[in-house]
Design an enzyme around this catalytic site. Structure first.
Site, PDB file in Angstrom:
ATOM      1  N   LYS A 111       0.839  -1.218   0.000  1.00  0.00           N
ATOM      2  CA  LYS A 111       0.000   0.000   0.000  1.00  0.00           C
ATOM      3  C   LYS A 111       0.868   1.260   0.000  1.00  0.00           C
ATOM      4  CE  LYS A 111       0.621   1.525   4.306  1.00  0.00           C
ATOM      5  NZ  LYS A 111       0.949   2.887   4.735  1.00  0.00           N
ATOM      6  N   THR A 117      -4.020   5.415   2.999  1.00  0.00           N
ATOM      7  CA  THR A 117      -2.752   6.023   2.594  1.00  0.00           C
ATOM      8  C   THR A 117      -2.829   6.688   1.225  1.00  0.00           C
ATOM      9  OG1 THR A 117      -1.904   4.066   3.731  1.00  0.00           O
ATOM     10  CG2 THR A 117      -0.303   5.568   2.886  1.00  0.00           C
TER      11      THR A 117
HETATM   12  O1  LIG Z   1       1.157   3.240   7.493  1.00  0.00           O
HETATM   13  C1  LIG Z   1       0.614   4.299   7.689  1.00  0.00           C
HETATM   14  C2  LIG Z   1      -0.835   4.418   7.896  1.00  0.00           C
HETATM   15  O2  LIG Z   1      -1.443   3.183   8.069  1.00  0.00           O
HETATM   16  C3  LIG Z   1       1.417   5.542   7.671  1.00  0.00           C
HETATM   17  O3  LIG Z   1       1.650   5.853   6.350  1.00  0.00           O
HETATM   18  P1  LIG Z   1       2.915   6.709   5.922  1.00  0.00           P
HETATM   19  O4  LIG Z   1       4.143   5.914   6.299  1.00  0.00           O
HETATM   20  O5  LIG Z   1       2.755   6.901   4.457  1.00  0.00           O
HETATM   21  O6  LIG Z   1       2.853   8.007   6.687  1.00  0.00           O
END
Ligand SMILES: O=C(CO)COP(=O)(O)O
Ligand SMILES: NC(=O)C1=CN([C@@H]2O[C@H](COP(=O)(O)OP(=O)(O)OC[C@H]3O[C@@H](n4cnc5c(N)ncnc54)[C@H](OP(=O)(O)O)[C@@H]3O)[C@@H](O)[C@H]2O)C=CC1
Length: 318
Positions: free
Chosen positions: A183, A240
């Protein structure tokens, strides 16, 4: 069950804060000055400004102290996890090691559970993953995550759930970790789409095709498809790819807009895009979106070229 959190970044700190509602927690930071400052000020001003550390969190830079607990949550960035486990393997054997990192290690092309098995063969590997921003968890906002364990572990689920953090169990470690890893790659792609001004319809198309790829890739490694439809796959993809709180999404926004991005920010999707495109090629799995995102992050292709290439693919059934 005694609990420590190894890694005092934004996520490790947030998890320590919520778990402190259940009992004492030890939070380990690699830097002694940082640990001392957090212990004294009751705030992680470097990584998670604002939320207060409850009094029953004890912060230390002594790994031997933190490793006394039965269960340790690993919250260091994915590309540092292998070296961290290798360095501290002696102290971490025979524990339950719950990885909270999202990604695939570029050096070994393995996820966190395989790294735990490689470096700490006597430990029980587990994963805590799903849609949740550190800031939301630390503020006590409602969140739900997937807890993946080799044997269905209700006691661990109970120990790591808090009044605001609801855990769902699975025994599908492969599915849980690949959803979390992939993701981040697609969130970069969604950011690029928005940053380049391609519109919300294009983002929806990208997210949908990304989900199809995610399932294809994970199932080819032995994951169960329903895991990818859950919190650790679909849930985290949605969060995300749509929130400017995501660092991967913001990195993509900057890439799409041709702007610079702070290199000190943890963006797990960059290394993982490369790892996924290598694995996809080796195993002959069709991953056009992830491979394109790897090419974009390595500046092997421009945004207009990437769009043209994806749109020019042969038409086929959904
Ligand atoms: O894993 C995350 C939310 O579930 C955090 O995402 P980021 O690492 O892109 O900030
Ligand atoms: N932030 C979030 O909302 C979420 C994060 N995650 C995942 O959690 C993991 C950690 O992310 P996050 O906490 O946000 O990252 P941060 O960038 O906030 O912090 C990273 C932490 O790792 C430490 N660190 C870096 N290198 C090493 C090393 N070699 N050995 C030991 N510790 C090291 C850093 O120490 P120092 O401060 O000294 O540099 C810092 O404490 C990632 O895989 C991420 O995908 C998962 C869900 C949500």
């Amino acid at each position: 069950m005694s609990i420590s959190v190894l890694g005092a970044g934004a996520f490790g700190t947030a998890l320590a804060i919520t778990l402190a509602q259940n009992g004492p927690v030890t939070l380990w930071a690699r830097d002694a000055d940082h640990a001392e400052e957090m212990q004294r000020t009751r705030e992680n001003s470097r990584r998670l400004k604002g939320p207060r550390l409850p009094e029953n969190i004890s912060v230390t830079a002594e790994i031997a102290l933190a490793a006394r607990s039965e269960t340790a949550l690993l919250a260091v960035p994915m590309q540092r996890t292998g070296a961290f486990l290798a360095e501290h393997a002696g102290l971490l054997q025979s524990k339950t090691l719950v990885s909270c990192s999202k990604g695939i290690d570029l050096q070994t092309l393995q996820g966190p559970s395989a790294l735990i098995r490689q470096f700490c063969p006597d430990a029980v590997p587990a994963l805590l993953t799903g849609p949740s921003f550190a800031a939301d968890i630390a503020r006590g906002l409602p969140t739900a995550l997937t807890l993946a364990t080799p044997e269905d572990d209700e006691a661990l689920q109970q120990a790591l759930s808090t009044p605001s953090l609801r855990l769902y169990r699975t025994t599908d470690l492969t599915g849980a970790e690949l959803g979390g890893a992939l993701k981040n790659v697609y969130a970069i792609g969604a950011g690029v789409v928005i940053g380049a001004g391609l519109g919300d319809s294009a983002r929806a198309a990208l997210m949908t095709r990304s989900f199809a790829e995610m399932v294809r890739f994970a199932v080819a490694q032995g994951a169960r498809p329903e895991t990818l439809s859950g919190l650790s796959g679909f849930g985290d993809l949605v969060l995300t790819c749509t929130s400017p709180l995501s660092r991967n999404f913001r990195f993509g926004l900057a890439l799409g807009a041709g702007e610079a991005f702070d290199p000190s920010v943890t963006v797990e999707g960059v290394a993982t895009a490369k790892a996924v495109s290598i694995l996809a090629e080796k195993r002959k799995i069709d991953m056009p979106v992830a491979s394109m995102i790897a090419a974009l992050t390595e500046a092997r292709i421009s945004v207009p070229e990437a769009v043209l290439t994806l749109l020019a693919r042969p038409l086929k059934q959904e």
